[in-house]
Write an enzyme that holds these catalytic residues in place. Structure first.
Site, PDB file in Angstrom:
ATOM      1  N   ASP A  30       0.846  -1.197   0.000  1.00  0.00           N
ATOM      2  CA  ASP A  30       0.000   0.000   0.000  1.00  0.00           C
ATOM      3  C   ASP A  30       0.881   1.247   0.000  1.00  0.00           C
ATOM      4  O   ASP A  30       1.888   1.312   0.715  1.00  0.00           O
ATOM      5  CB  ASP A  30      -0.928  -0.002   1.226  1.00  0.00           C
ATOM      6  N   HIS A  46     -11.801  -7.597 -12.829  1.00  0.00           N
ATOM      7  CA  HIS A  46     -12.369  -6.391 -12.224  1.00  0.00           C
ATOM      8  C   HIS A  46     -13.747  -6.674 -11.627  1.00  0.00           C
ATOM      9  O   HIS A  46     -14.695  -6.971 -12.349  1.00  0.00           O
ATOM     10  CB  HIS A  46     -12.484  -5.263 -13.253  1.00  0.00           C
ATOM     11  N   ASN A  87     -13.051  -2.981   2.497  1.00  0.00           N
ATOM     12  CA  ASN A  87     -13.950  -1.845   2.598  1.00  0.00           C
ATOM     13  C   ASN A  87     -14.878  -1.851   1.391  1.00  0.00           C
ATOM     14  O   ASN A  87     -14.414  -1.955   0.252  1.00  0.00           O
ATOM     15  CB  ASN A  87     -13.153  -0.534   2.625  1.00  0.00           C
ATOM     16  N   HIS A 100     -10.713  -5.342  -3.261  1.00  0.00           N
ATOM     17  CA  HIS A 100      -9.367  -5.577  -2.731  1.00  0.00           C
ATOM     18  C   HIS A 100      -9.454  -5.868  -1.247  1.00  0.00           C
ATOM     19  O   HIS A 100     -10.393  -5.458  -0.554  1.00  0.00           O
ATOM     20  CB  HIS A 100      -8.445  -4.393  -3.001  1.00  0.00           C
ATOM     21  N   HIS A 102      -7.109  -5.746   2.314  1.00  0.00           N
ATOM     22  CA  HIS A 102      -5.903  -5.250   2.967  1.00  0.00           C
ATOM     23  C   HIS A 102      -5.391  -6.331   3.910  1.00  0.00           C
ATOM     24  O   HIS A 102      -6.154  -6.854   4.726  1.00  0.00           O
ATOM     25  CB  HIS A 102      -6.219  -4.006   3.799  1.00  0.00           C
TER      26      HIS A 102
HETATM   27  P1  5GP Z   1      -9.643   1.455   0.175  1.00  0.00           P
HETATM   28  O1  5GP Z   1      -9.551   2.773   0.872  1.00  0.00           O
HETATM   29  O2  5GP Z   1     -10.406   1.570  -1.122  1.00  0.00           O
HETATM   30  O3  5GP Z   1     -10.087   0.307   1.006  1.00  0.00           O
HETATM   31  O4  5GP Z   1      -8.146   1.063  -0.195  1.00  0.00           O
HETATM   32  C1  5GP Z   1      -7.448   1.639  -1.248  1.00  0.00           C
HETATM   33  C2  5GP Z   1      -5.993   1.627  -0.856  1.00  0.00           C
HETATM   34  O5  5GP Z   1      -5.222   1.829  -2.014  1.00  0.00           O
HETATM   35  C3  5GP Z   1      -5.617   2.701   0.154  1.00  0.00           C
HETATM   36  O6  5GP Z   1      -5.117   2.098   1.334  1.00  0.00           O
HETATM   37  C4  5GP Z   1      -4.556   3.517  -0.583  1.00  0.00           C
HETATM   38  O7  5GP Z   1      -3.500   3.932   0.256  1.00  0.00           O
HETATM   39  C5  5GP Z   1      -4.088   2.566  -1.659  1.00  0.00           C
HETATM   40  N1  5GP Z   1      -3.640   3.223  -2.860  1.00  0.00           N
HETATM   41  C6  5GP Z   1      -4.259   4.247  -3.518  1.00  0.00           C
HETATM   42  N2  5GP Z   1      -3.567   4.567  -4.623  1.00  0.00           N
HETATM   43  C7  5GP Z   1      -2.487   3.740  -4.655  1.00  0.00           C
HETATM   44  C8  5GP Z   1      -1.386   3.612  -5.570  1.00  0.00           C
HETATM   45  O8  5GP Z   1      -1.267   4.304  -6.577  1.00  0.00           O
HETATM   46  N3  5GP Z   1      -0.460   2.656  -5.274  1.00  0.00           N
HETATM   47  C9  5GP Z   1      -0.567   1.846  -4.174  1.00  0.00           C
HETATM   48  N4  5GP Z   1       0.407   0.959  -3.989  1.00  0.00           N
HETATM   49  N5  5GP Z   1      -1.583   1.952  -3.300  1.00  0.00           N
HETATM   50  C10 5GP Z   1      -2.531   2.890  -3.544  1.00  0.00           C
HETATM   51 ZN    ZN Z   2     -10.186  -2.727 -11.868  1.00  0.00          ZN
END
Ligand code: 5GP
Ligand code: ZN
Length: 113
Positions: A30, A46, A87, A100, A102
């Site tokens: 992340d 997707h 999430n 996704h 985490h």
């Molecule tokens: P969400 O908030 O949708 O559950 O998780 C999305 C995650 O993707 C976040 O924890 C954020 O830090 C991560 N993220 C967003 N953009 C990028 C990126 O360009 N590269 C990487 N490695 N992580 C990303």
């Molecule tokens: Zn996608």
């Protein structure tokens, strides 16, 4: 999907630090880690979020969960423990609309509930 950040990461169009990959799953660090070990694990197909999981596409979820023990071992938290978080939607803070999970480890945090 052309406009999806994680599809672009899977395709290598956006750089990422890969932790694990097979033909169904991609896992990467992340960009804004919330734990000492914070890996994002995505199916290569997707699916926008948990609301879109069906009997037809749920194999992708199993593929992710089959990869989790390998990834946990790779980052060294298989013995100490880790949390898997998904999430879905605005109230959960989902920011990227590609399903996704985490993997969060390396901190003694106890339970969240
Ligand atoms: P969400 O908030 O949708 O559950 O998780 C999305 C995650 O993707 C976040 O924890 C954020 O830090 C991560 N993220 C967003 N953009 C990028 C990126 O360009 N590269 C990487 N490695 N992580 C990303
Ligand atoms: Zn996608």
């Amino acid at each position: 999907m052309t406009d999806c950040l994680f599809c672009k990461i899977i395709a290598g169009e956006v750089p990422s630090t890969k932790v694990y990959e097979n033909d169904k799953v991609y896992a990467f660090r992340d960009i804004a880690p919330q734990a000492p070990e914070h890996v994002v694990i995505v199916p290569k197909t997707h699916i926008a979020c948990a609301n879109e999981i069906t009997a037809e596409n749920s194999r992708a979820v199993a593929d992710v969960f089959e990869a989790i023990p390998i990834i946990a071992k790779e980052v060294g938290v298989d013995k100490t423990g880790y949390r898997i978080v998904n999430n879905c939607g605005a109230d959960a803070g989902q920011t990227v609309l590609h399903l996704h999970f985490h993997l969060l480890g390396g901190t003694v945090g106890g339970k969240m509930y």
